[in-house]
Design a protein around this motif. Structure first.
Motif, PDB file in Angstrom:
ATOM      1  N   LEU A 140      44.890  45.030  46.693  1.00 46.96           N
ATOM      2  CA  LEU A 140      42.934  44.491  46.691  1.00 46.96           C
ATOM      3  C   LEU A 140      43.583  42.266  45.920  1.00 46.96           C
ATOM      4  CD1 LEU A 140      41.039  47.416  45.677  1.00 46.96           C
ATOM      5  CD2 LEU A 140      41.631  46.110  48.035  1.00 46.96           C
ATOM      6  N   CYS A 181      34.647  50.033  52.539  1.00 48.65           N
ATOM      7  CA  CYS A 181      34.994  49.676  51.187  1.00 48.65           C
ATOM      8  C   CYS A 181      33.593  50.576  50.513  1.00 48.65           C
ATOM      9  CB  CYS A 181      34.257  48.232  50.458  1.00 48.65           C
ATOM     10  SG  CYS A 181      34.842  46.751  51.004  1.00 48.65           S
ATOM     11  N   VAL A 198      35.730  43.075  46.169  1.00 48.51           N
ATOM     12  CA  VAL A 198      35.818  42.696  47.630  1.00 48.51           C
ATOM     13  C   VAL A 198      35.094  43.087  48.084  1.00 48.51           C
ATOM     14  CG1 VAL A 198      37.180  43.821  50.111  1.00 48.51           C
ATOM     15  CG2 VAL A 198      38.723  43.685  47.653  1.00 48.51           C
TER      16      VAL A 198
END
Length: 392
Positions: free
Chosen positions: A77, A121, A370
């Motif tokens: 990530l 996500c 993210v």
């Protein structure tokens, strides 16, 4: 995702600079752009090479960043966040070129593709929360069989109940038709436990989670659709920026695919068509290697039906299975040999719980980052490009 030659291009990506020598008065500025784009490609390659080396056999001995461990996923990530920021800067520095076709369409397609990653996500954070619930059941086992107390039938009954609940929970995640698959999977779960009010604000940092009919496999395929290497004329027409867009599309797709591979998600599936990657792109080798290694991991006999390839999930399954067999076999009063074995298994279980306790919260924060970085980059990009278009 084979690293094969780019089909249909008489001008390879490695010779972008030479193909642009005849651009004329723009040559000096294009040379600067070429240097910037080559630096971006090298940085992406270096980061994926680092991911490969950190998950090598040597690193596995240390155990800190073994492939598909919590620490490795966190590093993955970080790679995405760094690449995304550098890509955003490139687009910002060359807004006038981004406004012109065919680059305007390519950039717009990337932004729309990145929006599809938001659901991934959300689903991954659902999966992290599920792992956290498994961790709590393991902690019940640890408390019940604590080494500082005399072990009796009551302690073993409590541990056995937690292990049964854990086995059922993990089985439900593997079986999409189970009742657990129909639970409320939103980040603001209808959970009125003591920590509900503390968690609610934390969960609301993202949008509501995916619907019951949502499929991780279909979402990954939607992200992968139409991701293809740019044609030679598109590379030249965009000053090489088309290659940067393709690179970021590939990074986005791989990172989301690896997340789904590692973390429990609705309708997980790893059979996604990856774009053909030109062998002259420096990141294609390490990305292909990681893809192949994760696929190989998914095909292992003891991982085929796993609800997630995360190393710690595999450890939960192994430890809980051994503990279940142990609790089934004990007879009272316990012999010294059996007490020693229980202590040993409890210590192994404690190490797994420690890894989860230290790793899940930072991992969830990174997934949230993210999510927000994708939203922010898309909003800023579209807003900035819209203003530039209006001013022209």
């Amino acid at each position: 995702m084979p690293a094969t030659d780019y089909q249909g291009s008489a001008t390879g990506f490695a010779s972008i600079g030479r193909s642009m020598d005849g651009v004329g008065s723009h040559h000096d500025s294009q040379s600067g752009l070429e240097i910037e784009l080559e630096a971006f490609q090298r940085q992406v390659a270096d980061r994926f090479l680092d991911l490969c080396s950190s998950s090598s056999a040597a690193a596995a001995v240390v155990g800190s960043e073994e492939l598909l461990s919590v620490q490795w996923v966190r590093k993955l990530l970080d790679v995405f966040l760094c690449c995304q920021e550098e890509f955003r800067a490139i687009l910002f520095n060359h807004k006038s070129m981004v406004l012109r076709p065919p680059l305007d369409r390519m950039v717009s397609d990337y932004f729309e593709r990145s929006v599809k990653a938001l659901d991934v996500c959300n689903a991954v954070r659902d999966g992290i929360e599920q792992i956290r619930q498994w961790q709590k059941l393991l902690e019940i086992v640890l408390i019940a069989l604590d080494g500082n107390r005399n072990l009796g039938e009551g302690q073993f009954r409590r541990a056995k109940k937690a292990l049964i609940d854990l086995a059922i929970g993990m089985l439900d995640e593997k079986d999409p038709g189970s009742t657990l698959a129909h639970r409320n999977r939103s980040f603001g779960r209808n959970n009125f436990s003591r920590d509900h009010h503390r968690q609610l604000g934390h969960f609301r940092s993202l949008s509501w989670s995916v619907s019951r009919s949502w499929s991780a496999a279909r979402q990954l395929q939607a992200i992968a659709n139409n991701v293809s290497a740019p044609r030679a004329n598109e590379v030249v027409a965009t000053g090489g920026l088309a290659v940067a867009v393709f690179t970021m599309n590939s990074v986005l797709l791989f990172v989301m695919w690896a997340l789904v591979a590692a973390i429990p998600c609705q309708d997980r599936g790893l059979q996604v068509h990856f774009p053909v990657v030109h062998r002259n792109l420096p990141w294609s080798g390490p990305m292909t290697s990681l893809h192949e290694r994760i696929i190989e991991e998914s095909k292992k006999r003891d991982r085929k039906n796993a609800c997630g390839l995360l190393k710690e999930i595999h450890q939960i399954e192994k430890c809980s299975r051994v503990m279940s067999e142990l609790t089934d076999s004990v007879q009272f009063p316990l012999t010294e040999e059996k007490v020693t074995e229980v202590r040993q298994r409890v210590e192994e279980l404690s190490q797994v719980c420690g890894a989860l306790k230290n790793g899940l919260d930072p991992l969830e924060r990174q997934v949230r980052e993210v999510f927000h970085r994708i939203v922010r980059s898309r909003t800023e990009g579209l807003d900035s490009l819209g203003k530039a278009s209006y001013s022209e």
